[in-house]
Design an enzyme around this catalytic site. Structure first.
Site: not given
Ligand code: EPZ
Length: 422
Positions: A22-23, A92, A116, A121-122, A124, A311, A402
């Site tokens: 999916k990802n 997301r 989710c 989910r910032p 920044d 995950d 999903r």
């Molecule tokens: C991807 O989400 C995946 N989703 C998530 O899978 C997965 O859990 C995550 O990566 C971590 O491996 C998809 O690929 C569609 P991140 P993503 O940006 O990109 C913080 C599932 O169940 N952060 O790596 O949104 C954030 O809050 C889903 O399949 C900031 O602070 O994850 C989190 O604490 C759930 N600022 C951490 O970083 C930002 O601008 C990791 O988030 C972006 C993220």
């Protein structure tokens, strides 16, 4: 509302085919907007999130069709770069469209992202990276506007290896003249897959899957690309842990062991043997033989790849709740990913929570009615129901659908007693 009805106590035996990830599929669907023609995503799973992304792409004027070979996307005529707010709020990954849109149209109009309920989910890191590329960003009350007419290649360093921000910035840089350097990238296999897809379409991206990525700008990308994304490592881990929990002999056809190696390496092997098998040069797979009662994994820290994937944290939590011994799980990626424990508590789970660490004491679980509040937490409740004595009803099955294709059918084929009630 769809729910699962489960009778616990059955072991798993047989073969399960792992679907494309999916990802990996979602960012590749975003990237297809950068191609002024057709793209075929082979064997694309009809997951809830994929269907939402199809509707979002159609909103731009793209055409999406499921054929026997997979999902055919035609992005020849894109007439707007405004992302539909109601749809974007569901996934997301809708925010990962920004990079593709500003590459194609130099403009994007995006609602605040959804996804989710697993913590704040910032965005920044995404915004800081895009600003570093010269993208002008205006944050309105519920929407964000991106103006990339003066964007240029540059050097960007992520404060944290965000998966989505890495993918967004790669896509935003593909058509920028000169070389863009992105440092402290996420290294998840799905990023390497996105880079592989874009390079086959004519992009020049180096270092996909490493901390340091270089994007050399090109004029455009080639159409009529056919691409099969990597197998889903989280689905793989879910079935490995399900078999570990329930006992049995299962062959995970198409699974790629190297992408889930941390789990394989840390699975207690007292009564469980996992073989990463190559049936032949065309087919990868993993064979797991689990006998006797599962024991605790000890202490596990969830962190960015290649460590234990966040995950799989809820799924490990369910296994821990029913395994002999004490398991400590520390979640370092998301700030609120233990919601599922409240539901497991209704099934007899024993745990305590301190800051970002859950201490879970294995105990017999009993069936009852629980609710899936998010995708992976829902999968965890299904596994708990498969292990528990008696009947379990898991509400909110749409959350599980999903991210897991035919989850009930695949489990039933392995001998589980689970029915999806629509
Ligand atoms: C991807 O989400 C995946 N989703 C998530 O899978 C997965 O859990 C995550 O990566 C971590 O491996 C998809 O690929 C569609 P991140 P993503 O940006 O990109 C913080 C599932 O169940 N952060 O790596 O949104 C954030 O809050 C889903 O399949 C900031 O602070 O994850 C989190 O604490 C759930 N600022 C951490 O970083 C930002 O601008 C990791 O988030 C972006 C993220």
């Amino acid at each position: 509302m769809p729910h699962y009805l489960i009778n616990g106590g059955k072991r798993l035996d047989g073969t399960v085919e792992i679907s494309p990830a999916k990802n990996a599929v979602l960012p590749i669907m975003c990237a297809s907007l950068m191609i002024r023609g057709k793209t075929l995503i082979k064997d694309c799973p009809r997951l809830g999130d994929v269907m939402v992304m199809c509707d979002i792409l159609k909103g731009f004027g793209a055409k999406t069709t499921f054929t026997p070979q997979g999902l055919l996307i035609n992005a020849e005529n894109i007439n707007t770069s405004e992302i539909d707010g109601a749809l974007a709020g569901k996934i997301r990954a809708s925010f990962f469209l920004v990079g593709a849109l500003i590459s194609r149209l130099k403009w994007a109009d995006c609602p605040m992202p959804g996804g989710c309920k697993i913590g704040t989910r910032p965005i920044d890191i995404h915004l800081a990276g895009l600003k570093a590329l010269g993208v002008e960003i205006s944050v309105l009350d519920s929407r964000i506007l991106f103006d990339a007419k003066n964007a240029k290649s540059s050097r960007v360093r992520l404060r944290y290896p965000s998966v989505g921000a890495t993918e967004n910035l790669i896509m935003a840089a593909v058509f920028l003249k000169g070389d863009t350097y992105i440092e402290n990238c996420a290294t998840e296999p799905e990023i390497k897959d996105l880079v592989e897809f874009l390079n086959i379409a004519g992009a020049k991206i180096y270092g996909g899957g490493t901390r340091f990525i270089r994007v050399c700008g090109v004029e455009n990308l080639t159409e009529n690309i056919e691409y099969k994304p990597i197998p889903d490592r989280i689905e793989t881990g879910t079935f490995l842990l399900a078999t570990y929990l329930l006992g049995g002999k299962v062959y995970l056809k198409g699974a790629n062991a190297e992408n889930i190696f941390y789990l394989i390496k840390n699975t207690p092997n007292n009564s469980c043997k996992i073989y990463a098998r190559y049936v032949n040069i065309y087919e990868k797979g993993i064979y797991i033989v689990a006998k006797g009662e599962p024991i605790s994994f000890g202490s596990i820290v969830c962190a960015p790849y290649p460590l234990f994937p966040t995950d799989l944290q809820p799924i490990l939590g369910a296994v821990a709740a029913a395994s002999k011994g004490i398991t400590k799980i520390t979640e370092t990626v998301f700030d609120s990913r233990f919601l599922y424990l409240e539901e497991l508590f209704k099934m007899g789970a024993k745990f305590s929570l301190k800051d970002n660490t859950a201490t879970i004491v294995g105990a017999p679980l009993f069936g009852t009615t629980v609710e899936a509040k998010d995708l992976r937490g829902g999968a965890a409740l299904v596994l708990a129901g498969l292990k528990a004595s008696g009947k379990t009803k898991v509400l909110g099955a749409e959350n599980v659908m999903r991210g897991y294709l035919d989850f009930d059918k695949k489990l039933t084929a392995l001998g589980a007693d689970i029915t999806l009630i629509d």
